[in-house]
Write an enzyme that holds these catalytic residues in place. Structure first.
Site, PDB file in Angstrom:
ATOM      1  N   ASP A   1      55.324 -22.463 -11.926  1.00 59.11           N
ATOM      2  CA  ASP A   1      56.109 -21.439 -12.807  1.00 59.11           C
ATOM      3  C   ASP A   1      56.051 -22.302 -14.366  1.00 59.11           C
ATOM      4  O   ASP A   1      56.422 -23.519 -14.278  1.00 59.11           O
ATOM      5  CB  ASP A   1      57.529 -21.358 -12.350  1.00 59.11           C
TER       6      ASP A   1
ATOM      7  N   ASP B   1      60.898 -18.558 -15.546  1.00 54.65           N
ATOM      8  CA  ASP B   1      61.448 -17.529 -14.960  1.00 54.65           C
ATOM      9  C   ASP B   1      61.361 -17.603 -13.471  1.00 54.65           C
ATOM     10  O   ASP B   1      61.757 -16.481 -12.740  1.00 54.65           O
ATOM     11  CB  ASP B   1      60.634 -16.240 -15.459  1.00 54.65           C
TER      12      ASP B   1
ATOM     13  N   ASP C   1      52.722 -18.296 -12.588  1.00 53.57           N
ATOM     14  CA  ASP C   1      52.230 -17.521 -13.420  1.00 53.57           C
ATOM     15  C   ASP C   1      50.727 -18.423 -13.800  1.00 53.57           C
ATOM     16  O   ASP C   1      50.308 -19.160 -13.281  1.00 53.57           O
ATOM     17  CB  ASP C   1      52.870 -17.333 -14.710  1.00 53.57           C
TER      18      ASP C   1
ATOM     19  N   ASP D   1      41.660 -10.429  -6.225  1.00 52.29           N
ATOM     20  CA  ASP D   1      41.875  -9.474  -5.184  1.00 52.29           C
ATOM     21  C   ASP D   1      41.795  -8.127  -5.667  1.00 52.29           C
ATOM     22  O   ASP D   1      42.485  -7.662  -6.535  1.00 52.29           O
ATOM     23  CB  ASP D   1      43.633  -9.700  -4.749  1.00 52.29           C
TER      24      ASP D   1
ATOM     25  N   ASP E   1      41.009  -5.758  -0.338  1.00 52.72           N
ATOM     26  CA  ASP E   1      42.214  -5.654   0.526  1.00 52.72           C
ATOM     27  C   ASP E   1      41.901  -4.369   1.586  1.00 52.72           C
ATOM     28  O   ASP E   1      41.339  -3.597   1.117  1.00 52.72           O
ATOM     29  CB  ASP E   1      43.411  -4.871  -0.301  1.00 52.72           C
TER      30      ASP E   1
ATOM     31  N   GLU F   1      38.927  -7.881   3.897  1.00 52.14           N
ATOM     32  CA  GLU F   1      39.957  -8.124   4.681  1.00 52.14           C
ATOM     33  C   GLU F   1      39.726  -7.228   6.045  1.00 52.14           C
ATOM     34  O   GLU F   1      40.005  -5.852   5.881  1.00 52.14           O
ATOM     35  CB  GLU F   1      41.252  -7.875   4.340  1.00 52.14           C
TER      36      GLU F   1
ATOM     37  N   HIS G   1      48.662 -15.295   3.188  1.00 52.98           N
ATOM     38  CA  HIS G   1      49.924 -14.865   2.663  1.00 52.98           C
ATOM     39  C   HIS G   1      50.670 -13.808   3.453  1.00 52.98           C
ATOM     40  O   HIS G   1      51.963 -13.193   3.664  1.00 52.98           O
ATOM     41  CB  HIS G   1      50.095 -14.382   1.131  1.00 52.98           C
TER      42      HIS G   1
HETATM   43  C1  NOJ Z   1      46.892  -6.437   3.065  1.00 56.89           C
HETATM   44  C2  NOJ Z   1      47.573  -7.735   2.253  1.00 56.89           C
HETATM   45  O1  NOJ Z   1      47.148  -9.029   2.482  1.00 56.89           O
HETATM   46  C3  NOJ Z   1      49.093  -7.683   2.087  1.00 56.89           C
HETATM   47  O2  NOJ Z   1      49.683  -8.593   1.714  1.00 56.89           O
HETATM   48  C4  NOJ Z   1      49.604  -6.028   1.786  1.00 56.89           C
HETATM   49  O3  NOJ Z   1      50.814  -6.017   1.940  1.00 56.89           O
HETATM   50  C5  NOJ Z   1      48.543  -5.010   2.468  1.00 56.89           C
HETATM   51  N1  NOJ Z   1      47.267  -5.219   2.515  1.00 56.89           N
HETATM   52  C6  NOJ Z   1      48.912  -3.937   1.612  1.00 56.89           C
HETATM   53  O4  NOJ Z   1      47.955  -3.920   0.185  1.00 56.89           O
END
Ligand code: NOJ
Length: 564
Positions: free
Chosen positions: A27, A31, A35, A105, A227, A289, A351
């Site tokens: 950061d 905030d 970033d 992403d 994604d 993914e 994540h």
């Molecule tokens: C997969 C992502 O890695 C995840 O964090 C997200 O919540 C879902 N797709 C929806 O986009």
């Protein structure tokens, strides 16, 4: 030192990818949220201290943040929380100056409900963008009435007139449909209700997302993590999904077999179009993914004349039960299933998954990283795993992740806040993630940050971080690890077979043995056929020199790389 540049391999084959969750990295403006200028400050850490080759950023686009950026309101801009397009260009330039690649992403399956496309789409049934999303009438039948869910603020589907069009479920709890009062139809959302799914059966939508790719590729990004790539096509007949006979009763989403919302064959045509865009540039890539077993996963490579993903993410190390025999079989099976021109890849964390050190235990986390960085294929690392960062217990009032809020009874299983906490840089208040006087961080710092942090670990020659750095440096200098062959080896006794995973990597005359003890006890390996070897690196950084492989003792939770 060996020659480790090889024109036969692309950067995404020999390089190591590092995932940054931008909200949690650095950061720079006080905030409490990370970033882009903050990430720029960390580039020397990534390139020099760690030696990473590529960075993947989780979404940084404008977003109302119902799913922390995976609900995109504008695909071609930067959220003011993270900075500006000028900051992004500087980040890209500074990344490239350091010889690293930058991946974004791409979130094509759904937008935010605040995206102008959806605002138009929901404005009336005859709006030209109506068909950009998936709208259906509700079912009048009273039999379906029990499916009509009550809505809530955390993004579950909302029932209304009639009942939802079919039984499809949201990954984050509740139905995958929300009723729109204004136009008296339901729209589909496979995640929170603020994430409407786009309709890829409409060619204008396909073109729009291909243009988004071009926008970033023209700016110079090196690739995309795509994604939920397998969800982009849905059954045109909107049939109910059948029950999952193997459901364990835990996550409601798993109660159905998702044959009509995931991995439809038509999705591959779409991916081919995405690939064609990438191929019209120089050496760009996409990693999809894909949480899939081998047979289905391999389809995402495409075929030699119809290439799809450069890498379909292989998450098996995340999903695996952590035992040597199981992992050994899993790696062999994956290797055997790969198409001849398909490049392997491995991931230990991201994540959406509990932290590696929490899943396998901190004692095994070094072994796991040795595995990740010595298997054949591209490794992807999750920020903080290079320190052994652990899940952080989030107090109930601080929980923010929609699947956890929607499903409080299984929040401990589905909540993803614990693995998204701020990066631990030093032992100052706020762990160097934000200035010490900043009060309100978006997620709390791990309680162990005074010990587990970058500054502290850099000072300790045998720390996790220094181990990780040595391991990565060794990998980068070693052709057998970068592109050599893989073959697993029977570790000898029954005990060793159960507790140790042993494999060989070879390129030309360079042969390496990787020996990993998954157990908390010492293990004896008997590999007389291999003669003697020389330890190049061990997980505790305290072993070197020649060893007799006919009678080799691996200590508890120890791994070694041995030159043959
Ligand atoms: C997969 C992502 O890695 C995840 O964090 C997200 O919540 C879902 N797709 C929806 O986009």
């Amino acid at each position: 030192m060996s020659n480790t540049s090889n024109p036969n391999y692309h950067w995404w084959q020999t390089g190591v990818i590092y995932q940054i969750y931008p909200r949690s990295y650095q950061d720079s403006n006080g905030d409490g949220v990370g970033d882009l200028p903050g990430i720029i400050q960390c580039l020397d850490y990534l390139s020099e201290t760690l030696g990473m080759n590529a960075i993947w950023l989780s979404p940084i686009y404008p977003s109302p943040m119902h799913d922390f950026g995976y609900d995109v309101a504008d695909y071609t801009d930067i959220h003011p929380l993270f900075g500006t397009l000028a900051d992004f260009d500087r980040l890209l330039d500074e990344t490239h100056q350091r010889g690293m690649k930058l991946m974004l992403d791409l979130v094509p399956n759904h937008t935010s409900d605040e995206h102008p496309w959806f605002i138009e789409s929901r404005s009336s049934r005859d709006n030209p963008k109506r068909d950009w999303y998936i709208w259906r009438d509700g079912l009048p039948s009273p039999i379906r009435a029990e499916r009509s869910a009550s809505g809530d603020e955390a993004g579950r589907g909302v029932g209304g007139e009639g009942a939802p069009p079919n039984n499809w479920l949201s990954h984050f709890g509740g139905p995958a449909w929300t009723y729109d009062e204004g136009t008296k139809q339901y729209y589909l959302h496979q995640f929170v209700k603020q994430q409407p799914d786009l309709n890829y059966r409409n060619p204008d939508v396909v073109n729009a997302i291909l243009d988004v790719m071009r926008f970033w590729l023209d700016r110079g990004v090196d690739g995309f993590r795509v994604d939920v790539i397998g969800l982009m096509m849905k059954d045109p007949e909107f049939r109910d999904e059948p029950p999952n006979p193997d459901w364990d009763g835990v996550k409601p989403f798993d109660s159905l077999d998702h044959i009509y919302t995931a991995n439809l064959s038509e999705v591959h045509d779409l991916i081919l179009q995405m690939r064609a865009v990438l191929d019209s540039y120089d050496d760009r890539m996409m990693v999809g993914e894909t949480y899939l077993p081998n047979d289905k996963l391999m389809l995402y490579y495409g075929t030699p004349d119809k290439l799809e993903c450069h890498l379909p993410f292989n998450f098996q190390l995340i999903l695996a039960k952590w035992n040597a025999a199981g992992v050994h079989k899993m790696v062999d099976d994956y290797e055997a299933a790969l198409p001849s021109d398909g490049w392997p890849n491995w991931v230990l964390g991201n994540h959406d998954q509990h932290r590696l050190a929490t899943r396998v235990g901190s004692d095994q986390a070094r072994v796991a990283n040795m595995l990740l960085l010595t298997l054949r294929g591209t490794p992807t690392c999750y920020y903080g795993d290079e320190l052994g960062m652990e899940n952080v217990a989030i107090p109930p009032e601080k929980i923010q992740d929609p699947p956890a809020i929607n499903q409080p009874e299984i929040a401990h299983l589905v909540g993803r806040d614990p693995e998204r906490t701020p990066m631990q840089w030093d032992d100052s208040p706020n762990a160097g993630f934000a200035a010490p006087e900043v009060n309100d961080l978006w997620l709390p710092i791990a309680p162990n940050y005074k010990e587990v942090n970058v500054a502290n670990q850099l000072n300790n020659p045998r720390s996790f971080l220094n181990y990780f750095r040595k391991l990565l440096a060794y990998r980068k200098a070693t052709p057998a690890l970068l592109w050599g062959s893989y073959s697993s080896i029977d570790p000898g006794s029954r005990d060793a077979q159960k507790n140790c995973f042993v494999f060989e990597r070879q390129a030309d005359d360079q042969r390496l043995l990787v020996v990993l003890n998954f157990s908390p006890q010492d293990q004896k390996l008997s590999l007389p056929g291999l003669g003697t070897g020389r330890i190049a690196l061990s997980t505790n950084l305290d072993r070197a020199g020649e060893v007799n492989l006919a009678d080799f003792n691996l200590r508890a939770n120890e791994g070694c790389i041995i030159g043959l």
